[in-house]
Each structure stands twice: as structure tokens, then as C-alpha cells.
Motif scaffolding. Structure first.
Motif, short mmCIF file in Angstrom:
data_model
loop_
_atom_site.label_atom_id
_atom_site.label_comp_id
_atom_site.label_asym_id
_atom_site.label_seq_id
_atom_site.Cartn_x
_atom_site.Cartn_y
_atom_site.Cartn_z
N ALA A 1 40.62 -24.40 -35.35
CA ALA A 1 40.54 -25.20 -36.57
C ALA A 1 41.41 -26.44 -36.45
CB ALA A 1 40.97 -24.35 -37.77
N LEU A 2 42.55 -26.28 -35.82
CA LEU A 2 43.44 -27.43 -35.59
C LEU A 2 42.79 -28.43 -34.66
CD1 LEU A 2 46.29 -28.69 -35.93
CD2 LEU A 2 47.03 -27.26 -34.02
N ALA A 3 42.17 -27.95 -33.61
CA ALA A 3 41.53 -28.85 -32.63
C ALA A 3 40.37 -29.62 -33.23
CB ALA A 3 41.06 -28.03 -31.43
N ARG A 4 39.72 -29.07 -34.28
CA ARG A 4 38.58 -29.76 -34.90
C ARG A 4 38.99 -30.87 -35.84
NH1 ARG A 4 36.55 -24.34 -35.22
NH2 ARG A 4 37.28 -24.20 -37.37
N GLN A 5 40.26 -31.02 -36.13
CA GLN A 5 40.70 -32.08 -37.04
C GLN A 5 40.46 -33.45 -36.42
OE1 GLN A 5 41.78 -31.55 -40.31
NE2 GLN A 5 40.93 -29.58 -39.68
N PRO A 6 39.93 -34.41 -37.20
CA PRO A 6 39.58 -35.73 -36.64
C PRO A 6 40.75 -36.46 -36.00
CG PRO A 6 38.65 -35.43 -38.84
CD PRO A 6 39.56 -34.28 -38.62
N ALA A 7 41.97 -36.22 -36.49
CA ALA A 7 43.13 -36.95 -35.97
C ALA A 7 43.66 -36.37 -34.66
CB ALA A 7 44.25 -36.96 -37.01
N VAL A 8 43.18 -35.18 -34.28
CA VAL A 8 43.71 -34.49 -33.10
C VAL A 8 42.96 -34.93 -31.85
CG1 VAL A 8 44.04 -32.26 -31.99
CG2 VAL A 8 44.51 -32.52 -34.44
N ALA A 9 43.70 -35.36 -30.83
CA ALA A 9 43.11 -35.77 -29.56
C ALA A 9 42.99 -34.59 -28.60
CB ALA A 9 43.93 -36.88 -28.92
N TRP A 10 44.00 -33.74 -28.55
CA TRP A 10 43.99 -32.58 -27.66
C TRP A 10 44.94 -31.51 -28.15
CZ3 TRP A 10 48.84 -31.68 -25.85
CH2 TRP A 10 49.71 -32.78 -25.74
N VAL A 11 44.66 -30.28 -27.79
CA VAL A 11 45.56 -29.16 -28.07
C VAL A 11 45.73 -28.36 -26.78
CG1 VAL A 11 44.96 -29.02 -30.51
CG2 VAL A 11 43.69 -27.65 -28.85
N VAL A 12 46.93 -27.85 -26.58
CA VAL A 12 47.22 -26.99 -25.42
C VAL A 12 47.93 -25.75 -25.94
CG1 VAL A 12 48.48 -26.74 -23.27
CG2 VAL A 12 47.38 -28.92 -23.82
N PRO A 13 47.22 -24.63 -26.07
CA PRO A 13 47.88 -23.40 -26.51
C PRO A 13 48.66 -22.74 -25.38
CG PRO A 13 45.56 -23.00 -26.11
CD PRO A 13 45.79 -24.47 -25.88
#
Length: 423
Positions: free
Chosen positions: A89-101
Motif C-alpha cells: 500500500a505504501l509503494a502504491r502511493q503516487p509520491a513514492v519512488a521506491w521501497v526496500v523492505p
């Protein structure tokens, strides 16, 4: 050199045996001051450079310092996990470029194991936005074919003498006690990271799917009795990650950082928090900086004791030098010249101690720097003194000159007859 300075140098040299101990004392206190100041600055730099280019660190709702300690420095008590649904859900936010869990909790011979994705090697930055570089081998693939692949931090490989191609076994939990190992699912080292001077160098990196695979036949922190899933059979199970310890988040525009922080705080599916790394690291430094300031206070006291010893030695020598000073007065030296002579002697002794201490500090940093880098991950830089170090050197030198005025004033008040009359 002026005649007065030359006379002070010869006078000090004539008592070199006693004054050498004073020089040694001042040198040790100066070396302690400079080394602690260098250590303070470099440790703070190591704290600040542990993570760079990451706009937010997201984890379960806890304290910002605790989250940063565990997620970035692999220290402290474990925080609660967050679901991969929240990560997506966090990764789908328009302002997010990338996520690394990342997933933490396992270890190898005392070094923490970090479960993550190949994107970790692409997006994680340290220092001045420096990327991770492989000194040997390659990053793990993150596929089922490369399920049991591991990438070692430089310090792990150096300490344990590992090279690509070797097989290692992970242990359940941070302690890595015997009997709690995932011995049935060994990993193959495929890469070694270049030195970073950060917690990355003291970590073993594997894929998130691998973390799921080694825990298929575990429950509640212990292996399930009578159930053993072979390494190859584990690939037939659903190894999609279910939980993560924390998430490193990069934004398309840093202007959105506070908006995203509010979105995380208001997230309803589970309690989350988003930490700004720079702010949390400043808070963390305030916590650990108390000990650093205490050590600095102790070193200042050591320097003060050394200078007090200088005053005591010169005062004790006045009784033996009364005739010498009286002869100087008899040949034309006035009280002011006697005062300046003793002050110049104290300044020369202090300067000799300061220079010796600075050289000793440089030698100590050059010798101990690589050892601290390897064992603690703190990179001590050997370079020109910083502005603060110059200030400490000047303070010690000025204090030594002022300390020399005390016996100088005592000699100033002695009369000519006092030194020439028999006792």
C-alpha cells in the motif's frame, strides 16, 4: 631566537630529567584530548552517514530512536513486524519512488542477517549518497533458482575469512546459539560488498524469500517436531514474504516527505510510523553523546592536572634556583625579565608536550584506525587537525603559559639579597 628565549631553553635543558616527566604528562593529556575529539567527530560522522538518500524509514509504531537503532544499526530490542500488505500500500502511493523492505531477526556467528530484495543494492545509499559497491562477486538474484544466495558485508568477510563460493549456515535469533541453526538450508556466498564503515559492512544479506524458506518448518522460534522440509522442497511452497521489520522509502520529491509521514501515521490497517532519518539520528546522537561529553570532561581534567604538575615542579625548583635567579639579578636582569624567563620556560615545556602529544595522537589514530574500522565500524580519519582540535591545542598552550606566570610572580617578588645571603 631572542636572548631571553635562548636562556629559557638552556635553563630548561639543564633540568631536562625533571621536566621530561612534565612534558610526558602534558603530551599524554594532549593526545587524549585530540584523540577523543577526533573520535567524537568521526563517530558522529559514522552515525550521520549510516543511511543516505532514504527519505523515510517506516516501521511498526514505536520510538523513532528504537526504530532507527534496530532497522539501521541492528542494535537494541526487536520491533514489531509490519505486513507486506502495508508495504505494498505504501509503494502504491503516487509520491513514492521506491521501497526496500528488510527483515531482521536471524544471525550468522554473531553478525545480523538482513533479508531484503535486490532493490536494496540499487537504492540504498550511505555517506554522501554513495551507492553500495561489490568488491567481489555479484548481488543475490532474488529468484527461486538463487534462493539460497548471500551477500556479505566487507567486515563479515574479512573477520571470518569468507570468499564467494563458500557455504554458510544461518542461525535463528540474534544470539546464534548452537542447536538453533538452520543447518538443513545452507547458503552460498555469491558476493562481498566493498568497505562502507557502516552497519552494512557487519551484515549478511539474503533474499526475503530465503527468510521465508528457512522458517517453513519453524514456529514460535523453534523447529516443529517431526517436520523437516528439505532445502530443495522448500522451493515448491509459497515463499512470498508475509512480514517485514521496516521499509526504506525514497520519494519522487522530498517536498512530499511530511505529507507521506502524515499518511503513514493515519494508516488504519495497522499502527505504523515514519521516521525522517536525519532527525532520528540527531535524537540518537543526543542520547549517546552524554558519554562522549563525559569522556571529554575527564580529558580536560587530565590536562588541568598536567598543567598543575608543571606549576608544582617549577615552584618546587624555585628553592634550588634562588641563587641562580639572584645572580641573574646581579648581572642586570630586572624582576620583569626574571618573570618572563620563568614564563618562557613554562611555555617551552608546554609547547614540547603539545607537539609530542599531537604526534602521539596521530600515530595512535594511524595504528588503531584500521582496527576500529574492522571491529566497530568506526572510520577514524587521519588528517590535518580540525578547527576544534586547533582550539584545544591553543587552549593547552595558553594555559601552560599562564601557569608559568605563577612561579614567575613568586620569583618576581624575591629580593636580590634573598638569593645571595647564606642560609
Amino acid at each position: 631566537m631572542t636572548p631571553l628565549a635562548a636562556l629559557a631553553a638552556r635553563s630548561a635543558w639543564s633540568r631536562r630529567g625533571t621536566l621530561a616527566l612534565v612534558v610526558l604528562s602534558i603530551a599524554l593529556s594532549t593526545a587524549l584530548l585530540l584523540t577523543l575529539e577526533r573520535l567524537r567527530e568521526d563517530v558522529r560522522a559514522s552515525f550521520a552517514q549510516a543511511v543516505s538518500g532514504t527519505d523515510l524509514v517506516v516501521g511498526a509504531r514505536t520510538g523513532p530512536v528504537q526504530l532507527m537503532l534496530y532497522a539501521v544499526f541492528r542494535l537494541g530490542g526487536a520491533t514489531n513486524d509490519i505486513s507486506m500488505a502495508s508495504v505494498e500500500a505504501l509503494a502504491r502511493q503516487p509520491a513514492v519512488a521506491w521501497v526496500v523492505p528488510i527483515a531482521l531477526g536471524d544471525s550468522h556467528r554473531g553478525f545480523p542477517v538482513v533479508g531484503t530484495t535486490p532493490a536494496y543494492f540499487e537504492h540504498f545509499r550511505y555517506g554522501d549518497a554513495q551507492p553500495l559497491v561489490l568488491a567481489e562477486g555479484r548481488a543475490f538474484s532474488g529468484t527461486l533458482d538463487g534462493l539460497y544466495e548471500a551477500v556479505l558485508g566487507f567486515e563479515v568477510a574479512a573477520r571470518l575469512a569468507y570468499r564467494p563460493g563458500q557455504r554458510i549456515v544461518l542461525a535463528h535469533g540474534a544470539g546464534g546459539e548452537l542447536g538453533a541453526e538452520h543447518a538443513d538450508k545452507p547458503f552460498t556466498v555469491v558476493g562481498v560488498l566493498a568497505p562502507t564503515g557502516t552497519p552494512v559492512g557487519r551484515s549478511v544479506h539474503v533474499g526475503l524469500q530465503a527468510i521465508e524458506a528457512i522458517h517453513l518448518d519453524w514456529a514460535g522460534g523453534a523447529p516443529l517436531p517431526g517436520l523437516a522440509i528439505p532445502a530443495e522442497q522448500a522451493r515448491k511452497f509459497d515463499l512470498a514474504p508475509k512480514r517485514a521489520t521496516a521499509v526504506f522509502v525514497g520519494l519522487k520529491n522530498r517536498v512530499a516527505v511530511f505529507r507521506m509521514q502524515r499518511w503513514v501515521a493515519d494508516y488504519e490497517a495497522e499502527p505504523l510510523m515514519a521516521v525522517l532519518p536525519g532527525v532520528a539520528l540527531d535524537e540518537l546522537w543526543e542520547v549517546v553523546g552524554v558519554g562522549e561529553r563525559a569522556l571529554l570532561a575527564v580529558s580536560v581534567l587530565v590536562a588541568a592536572v598536567s598543567l598543575a604538575g608543571l606549576v608544582a615542579v617549577v615552584l618546587a625548583g624555585l628553592g634550588e634556583r634562588r641563587r641562580e635567579l639572584a645572580v641573574l639579578r646581579a648581572v642586570g636582569a630586572g624582576p620583569r625579565q626574571v618573570l618572563l624567563l620563568l614564563a618562557a620556560e613554562a611555555a617551552l615545556v608546554t609547547a614540547a608536550g603539545v607537539v609530542t602529544g599531537a604526534l602521539a595522537a596521530a600515530a595512535g589514530i594511524a595504528f588503531a584506525g584500521p582496527l576500529l574500522q574492522q571491529r566497530l565500524g568506526v572510520a577514524l580519519g587521519l588528517g590535518a587537525p580540525t578547527a576544534t582540535q586547533w582550539a584545544w591545542l591553543a587552549a593547552v598552550l595558553v594555559a601552560g603559559m599562564l601557569a608559568g606566570l605563577v612561579p614567575g610572580w613568586r620569583a618576581y617578588r624575591l629580593s636580590l639579597a634573598d638569593g645571595l645571603s647564606p642560609r
